[in-house]
Design a protein around this motif. Structure first.
Motif, PDB file in Angstrom:
ATOM      1  N   ILE A   9       0.862  -1.194   0.000  1.00  0.00           N
ATOM      2  CA  ILE A   9       0.000   0.000   0.000  1.00  0.00           C
ATOM      3  C   ILE A   9       0.892   1.237   0.000  1.00  0.00           C
ATOM      4  O   ILE A   9       1.311   1.708   1.064  1.00  0.00           O
ATOM      5  CB  ILE A   9      -0.921   0.025   1.242  1.00  0.00           C
TER       6      ILE A   9
ATOM      7  N   ARG B  50      -7.966   7.167   7.683  1.00  0.00           N
ATOM      8  CA  ARG B  50      -8.908   6.046   7.675  1.00  0.00           C
ATOM      9  C   ARG B  50      -8.321   4.862   6.892  1.00  0.00           C
ATOM     10  O   ARG B  50      -8.392   3.713   7.305  1.00  0.00           O
ATOM     11  CB  ARG B  50     -10.226   6.511   7.034  1.00  0.00           C
TER      12      ARG B  50
ATOM     13  N   TYR C  79      -5.170   4.305   6.402  1.00  0.00           N
ATOM     14  CA  TYR C  79      -4.029   3.779   7.158  1.00  0.00           C
ATOM     15  C   TYR C  79      -4.512   2.904   8.305  1.00  0.00           C
ATOM     16  O   TYR C  79      -3.948   1.857   8.594  1.00  0.00           O
ATOM     17  CB  TYR C  79      -3.171   4.933   7.679  1.00  0.00           C
ATOM     18  N   SER C  80      -5.591   3.355   8.926  1.00  0.00           N
ATOM     19  CA  SER C  80      -6.159   2.618  10.037  1.00  0.00           C
ATOM     20  C   SER C  80      -6.524   1.203   9.598  1.00  0.00           C
ATOM     21  O   SER C  80      -6.181   0.215  10.253  1.00  0.00           O
ATOM     22  CB  SER C  80      -7.398   3.368  10.531  1.00  0.00           C
TER      23      SER C  80
ATOM     24  N   THR D 277      -3.490  -0.996   8.455  1.00  0.00           N
ATOM     25  CA  THR D 277      -2.645  -1.544   9.515  1.00  0.00           C
ATOM     26  C   THR D 277      -3.398  -2.570  10.353  1.00  0.00           C
ATOM     27  O   THR D 277      -2.788  -3.349  11.073  1.00  0.00           O
ATOM     28  CB  THR D 277      -2.130  -0.442  10.456  1.00  0.00           C
ATOM     29  N   PHE D 278      -4.724  -2.562  10.268  1.00  0.00           N
ATOM     30  CA  PHE D 278      -5.502  -3.500  11.081  1.00  0.00           C
ATOM     31  C   PHE D 278      -5.422  -4.915  10.510  1.00  0.00           C
ATOM     32  O   PHE D 278      -5.268  -5.882  11.238  1.00  0.00           O
ATOM     33  CB  PHE D 278      -6.956  -3.041  11.156  1.00  0.00           C
ATOM     34  N   TYR D 279      -5.532  -5.020   9.195  1.00  0.00           N
ATOM     35  CA  TYR D 279      -5.565  -6.343   8.584  1.00  0.00           C
ATOM     36  C   TYR D 279      -4.172  -6.783   8.150  1.00  0.00           C
ATOM     37  O   TYR D 279      -3.441  -6.015   7.534  1.00  0.00           O
ATOM     38  CB  TYR D 279      -6.497  -6.336   7.365  1.00  0.00           C
ATOM     39  N   ALA D 280      -3.878  -8.032   8.454  1.00  0.00           N
ATOM     40  CA  ALA D 280      -2.555  -8.560   8.119  1.00  0.00           C
ATOM     41  C   ALA D 280      -2.374  -8.709   6.613  1.00  0.00           C
ATOM     42  O   ALA D 280      -1.258  -8.813   6.131  1.00  0.00           O
ATOM     43  CB  ALA D 280      -2.359  -9.908   8.802  1.00  0.00           C
TER      44      ALA D 280
ATOM     45  N   LEU E 237       2.681  -2.413   4.221  1.00  0.00           N
ATOM     46  CA  LEU E 237       3.001  -0.994   4.057  1.00  0.00           C
ATOM     47  C   LEU E 237       4.310  -0.774   3.324  1.00  0.00           C
ATOM     48  O   LEU E 237       4.625   0.336   2.931  1.00  0.00           O
ATOM     49  CB  LEU E 237       3.068  -0.322   5.430  1.00  0.00           C
TER      50      LEU E 237
END
Lengths: 160, 920
Positions: free
Chosen positions: A33, A51, A53-54, A57-60, A64
């Motif tokens: 990403i 949003r 980025y949130s 970073t939450f989902y494996a 990044l």
């Protein structure tokens, strides 16, 4: 880059999907990403970049940093650990000269990842090489597999 | 309505209320960390758990809607045990460094730990450590103290509409950060800081200035824009160390970066502290404010200015000298050879005294102030049509509009808190139409954006009116009852078809039609405008057009329905009300109407002049011609704020005598014969009137630096020395005197506005104030539809000067920067001037972002940094006017609106050249 992004955006508008779909498309297109991509969509859709980025970073499933053409995932589950998965990881990292905090080779050919448990403890230690589950791994076997991949020199698999 | 029982007490609340709302109504305390009444419920901190009969386990009060007959228990040993455990878990990875924490004593987490007596923690384990990344000058983020309540995330998204931060990662690693965990890059409003319940977010400039002990808190009003936000100044040892705002105020506790973090000018070392008298003749001095000159020369001049150009004198000597010179000039050339500029930064009382000084002591009506450059066309326009030129609605009414039409106003940057109200209304379902040549931030929230060419407002509005007539959306009853001349006006609209509108304005006709139908059909629409409408040679006609749009649809004189010019300066409404005009006494009473003049002669005990005085630009003109010999300027900086700087400087230099009263050595003060050090807003008592006509109390928080004095004291002393006795035992007497000559504020007393201001008209002591104007008619009878035609701006781009330049403001700086540019933090975020230029134009000229380019008009040229941006349209450029080293007003023209005498600051033609910089 803009063209590719526009393509994703058109798709997104057509499907009325959500941020996750966009992120998946970005990940599929670029292999990770990129920040520019997030900022671009944020502006186009008027959704704060924070949003994206949130969620990214939450989902494996989202990454990044750029990833290699070949992904080698070593299992660190209990069984694999006992059977020496740590050694496998160290071998790989040493072979690829990976500095700390870095999982991908500088030429973006290989990425070394760890996973908690693949669920195939009977064949421990396990490594997944480009989605192929390889059991009873040894450092030698790994080296051979890598040689094969290096010989191929194609990146037909850039999906995570 | 729903009735339920909480802790045995019955309470009735509205449907859809939460259990927490109901408990708060009963004043039953329930601890919370993540709840904020203005934000969406979150249920994250788990402290507000309550027991509800019939439910198996405790449940969060902040997310549970009430239902009839519900029985709630808010406290029991079991609940308290759970709450304590939750707190312990929250504290288990907290630094617990309250001893040195900035928020100690003002921290909800600390307070709860105190109430629950948490001395030791049963839970010990992993801690989260973060490296600090914030180099931003405003907000300190100590994320180890963050309890992930998410209030900052929600406030940034839901209230501010920015979304600069969000939760990232998951589980124990969850943290709140900007995208890609970079430094904060946002509007720095500090709303997040205000709601943070721990020490995670604090103001950078608060550090080591003091916390709770020995702090005085003084309620006053913000000195920046016209929103009139309430400020609480935290003062320690005669220094303002922090600014906050209460939630029960007109601004609901929200502030912008300037209001919250822009207080550094108060205790700034550069403040003027002693009266100064010039020792070097004016003409030998090179002006520092000329555009294009590097700041280096400017700074070196300023640092030694006092000793080189002026000598410090006693107040007595300064006042005697000013009085002597003014008397000499008055005796020799007559009172009309003296002009005065009052200040929209000063209080009502001071403005009243200033115009009284000019009229009763000097004997001239030559008094004006910066309203000339912002809303004189509003006054000329709206006062002619409606009989009053103020905002017709009040700020809280914004929330109830169903359609908001913002034209020529970059509201979120110039009136940030009104911007928040507009965003809130949009979230609540209101439709927003934005008409602006630039893609301003508000466009993001707009349903329709009309990007018209600068200066074509009349054509745009007239084609909207054309559509409204065609679609039969006029309010015939209203037109019949309250207006006259509509039929002939209607005829005049025929030519302004949407096609014609599109041709002139560049806005696609479908957009014009959609906007017109939306506004025409609206039930409670409001129009909001500022300088984009007024600062034109046809500014008054622009205002007329707006007024007529409202009149023909009957959209005025009702709650949440009207026409609202947003006033720029904190007290420009007040300075106008107090009669700092060449043609009006206080309360907009004409100076040339004999019985009004008699009334004031009686009140002030002297003969007054009935000759309409000079406006500010006319004063400059008269000074250049040698007709104006002396000026007394209080708290204004015309060198930077007026068009065509070189001409302004020339005019001020021609004067025989110039007295400037200010808090800093401004570019104007540098040209003065006498500089008088004044007290700033935090150093005096009085009142400001905000843009919605609300008179609010300003309170003294600190002592002025050195020998600086309140403006009122200076004016009174000068008057007394000139032989006119002004005596006021306390400042409220001045306000009462103003009330006697202008009945609209007679009912306002300091006592009544101690907590919350009152909106004029408020004629009697029991009058509640007037939130919206023209209920049941206009003060001067029927409103008149006069016919005006669109005419282009004075100076439009041509082959030689192909770009259209518009000037304006930006969020962080204020006006000529004499306050904001003294503040390091603001300078760090907004350090220098820039010119916004469209990417296509930049490409054509080979201009990269950040490149220095030379911008020239027929009047001068400046070197300025390019900012490539899609905000302006192609062919248009924009320069903020705050920066003296690249002053936009070097370029602007002095063409005036024939009625209001407002200069055309929004449109002039410029050319752009790439500068080849020689490396030295």
């Amino acid at each position: 880059m803009e063209e590719a992004l526009e393509g994703i955006l058109t798709n997104y508008r057509k499907n009325e999907g959500n941020i996750i779909t966009i992120l998946q498309d970005i990940e599929n297109t670029f292999g990770y990403i990129p920040e520019e991509a997030v900022n671009w969509f944020s502006k186009k859709l008027d959704i704060p970049a924070s949003r994206f980025y949130s969620i990214a970073t939450f989902y494996a499933q989202f990454h990044l940093k750029p990833r290699g053409k070949n992904i080698i995932t070593v299992c660190r589950g209990t069984a694999c650990h006992v059977k020496g998965s740590e050694r496998l990881i160290n071998t790989l990292r040493k072979k690829f000269n990976l500095p700390d905090e870095e999982d991908t080779t500088y030429n973006r050919e290989f990425t070394v990842e760890k996973v908690a448990c693949v669920g195939t403890c009977s064949m421990a230690p396990v490594a997944i090489i480009n989605k192929k589950v390889c059991g009873k791994m040894t450092a030698d076997k790994l080296t051979r597999e890598i040689k094969k991949l290096e010989g191929k020199k194609t990146g037909d698999n850039n999906e995570g | 309505m729903v009735t339920l029982t909480i802790d045995g007490k019955k309470v009735t609340v509205r449907k859809l209320s939460t259990v927490l709302d109901a408990a708060r109504k009963l004043d039953i305390p329930i601890p919370t960390l993540c709840h904020h009444s203005e934000l969406s419920p979150y249920g994250g901190c788990r402290l507000c758990i309550v027991e509800i009969k019939g439910m198996a386990r405790p449940i969060t009060a902040c997310t549970t809607p009430v239902s009839d007959g519900m029985e709630v228990i808010t406290t029991s040993p079991y609940i308290e045990k759970l709450r304590k455990t939750t707190l312990e878990l929250l504290l288990s990875d907290h630094p617990n460094d309250c001893m040195v924490c900035e928020r100690a004593g003002d921290c909800t987490l600390q307070e709860l730990a105190y109430f629950y007596g948490i001395r030791e923690n049963r839970f010990e384990g992993e801690r989260r450590f973060y490296t600090r990344k914030d180099n931003n000058p405003f907000i300190e983020r100590e994320m180890e103290k963050c309890i992930l309540c998410g209030q900052c995330v929600r406030i940034c998204d839901e209230i501010q509409g920015v979304g600069a931060i969000d939760f990232a990662h998951r589980g124990f690693k969850t943290r709140i950060c900007p995208p890609y965990e970079k430094d904060l890059n946002c509007e720095f409003c500090g709303q997040c800081v205000a709601v943070c319940p721990t020490g995670a977010l604090t103001g950078k400039m608060w550090a080591h200035k003091g916390r709770q002990k020995d702090i005085k808190e003084i309620e006053t009003v913000c000195p920046y824009c016209g929103c009139g936000c309430s400020l609480t100044l935290h003062v320690r040892r005669n220094e303002v160390i922090r600014v906050s705002s209460r939630e029960d105020t007109i601004n609901e506790g929200w502030l912008c970066a300037k209001g919250r973090f822009g207080y550094g000018f108060i205790n700034h070392p550069d403040r003027l502290t002693k009266p100064l008298i010039r020792i070097v003749p004016k003409n030998s001095q090179k002006s520092s404010a000329r555009g294009g000159r590097s700041q280096k020369t400017l700074n070196s001049q300023l640092s030694t200015l006092n000793s080189q150009l002026f000598r410090e004198v006693s107040w007595d000597e300064a006042l005697v000298y000013v009085a002597k010179r003014l008397r000499e000039i008055k005796d020799r050339y007559g009172p009309d050879s003296i002009g005065g500029l009052s200040s929209a930064k000063c209080t009502n009382e001071e403005n009243y005294l200033f115009q009284k000084f000019m009229r009763a002591v000097i004997g001239t009506n030559n008094v004006d102030h910066c309203v000339r450059y912002c809303h004189s066309s509003t006054l000329a326009g709206l006062a002619t049509v409606f009989g009053s030129g103020a905002m017709t609605n009040s700020i809280p009414e914004i929330g109830n509009h169903d359609v908001i039409f913002v034209i020529g106003s970059n509201t979120t940057e110039t009136h940030p808190i009104i911007g928040l109200r507009i965003k809130k209304a949009v979230r609540g379902g209101a439709e927003l139409i934005v008409a602006d040549p630039r893609r301003i931030d508000l466009v993001r929230f707009a349903g329709i954006w009309l990007q018209h060419r600068p200066g074509t407002d009349v054509a745009l509005l007239k084609s909207m009116m054309h559509v409204i007539v065609k679609e039969d959306l006029t309010d015939k009853k209203f037109i019949e009852e309250w207006t006259e001349g509509f039929e002939s006006f209607k005829e005049g609209l025929n030519e302004y078809t949407p096609d014609m509108g599109e041709k002139i304005t560049g806005v696609p006709k479908e957009y014009i039609i959609r906007a017109a139908i939306l506004y025409g059909n609206a039930v409670r629409p409001g129009i909001y405008y500022t300088m984009g409408i007024t600062q034109h040679t046809h500014g008054t006609e622009n205002v007329f057009a707006i007024a007529k749009l409202a009149l023909m649809t009957g959209n005025i004189g009702r709650e949440s329905t009207g026409v609202n010019p947003l006033r720029g300066q904190n007290n420009v409404q007040g300075a106008s009300d107090m009669g700092c005009f060449p043609d009006f006494y206080p309360g907009y009473q004409k100076v040339n109407i004999p019985n009004i003049k008699q009334k004031f002669e009686k009140a002030w005990g002297v003969r007054l002049s009935d000759k309409i005085g000079l406006t500010a630009p006319e004063m400059a003109e008269a000074a250049l011609k040698g007709n104006l010999k002396a000026m007394y300027i209080m708290g204004e900086n015309p060198v930077l704020s007026d068009p065509d700087i070189n001409r302004t400087i020339e005019a001020l230099k021609r004067l025989d005598f110039l007295a400037v009263q200010d808090i800093f050595m401004t570019e104007t003060a540098e040209l003065a014969d006498v500089v008088l050090p004044a007290a700033c807003f935090a150093e005096k008592d009085g009142t400001f009137t905000n843009t919605e006509r609300r008179v609010q109390r300003v309170r003294k928080a600190v002592e002025p630096p050195g020998e600086a004095k309140e403006d009122s004291w200076i004016i009174i002393e000068l008057a007394n020395r000139l032989g006119y006795k002004m005596k006021h035992a306390f400042i409220e007497e001045v306000f009462q005197e103003a009330g006697k000559v202008w009945p609209a504020i007679e009912g306002i007393t300091y006592g009544r506005i101690a907590k919350m201001g009152l909106q004029w008209p408020c004629p009697t002591l029991d009058h509640p104030g007037t939130p919206y104007l023209f209920k049941g008619g206009f003060p001067r009878g029927k409103a008149v539809f006069s016919t005006t035609r669109y005419r282009p701006s004075e100076e439009l781009p041509d082959n030689e000067y192909p770009f259209l330049l518009s000037t304006g403001r930006q969020l962080f700086q204020y006006h000529t920067g004499s306050m904001t540019r003294k503040i390091d933090a603001i300078n760090k975020i907004s350090p220098e001037a820039y010119i916004e230029i469209h990417p296509d134009d930049a490409k054509q000229f080979g201009i990269n972002d950040g490149k220095i380019i030379k911008v020239s008009s027929r009047r001068g040229s400046i070197n300025i940094k390019a900012l490539i941006s899609d905000r302006p349209a192609k062919g248009m450029v924009f320069i903020p006017f705050h920066f003296k080293e690249a002053a936009a007003n070097v370029l602007t023209g002095t063409a005036l609106d024939p009625i209001a005498k407002i200069p055309e600051l929004k449109v002039c033609a410029v050319k752009i050249e790439v500068v080849v910089l020689t490396v030295s």
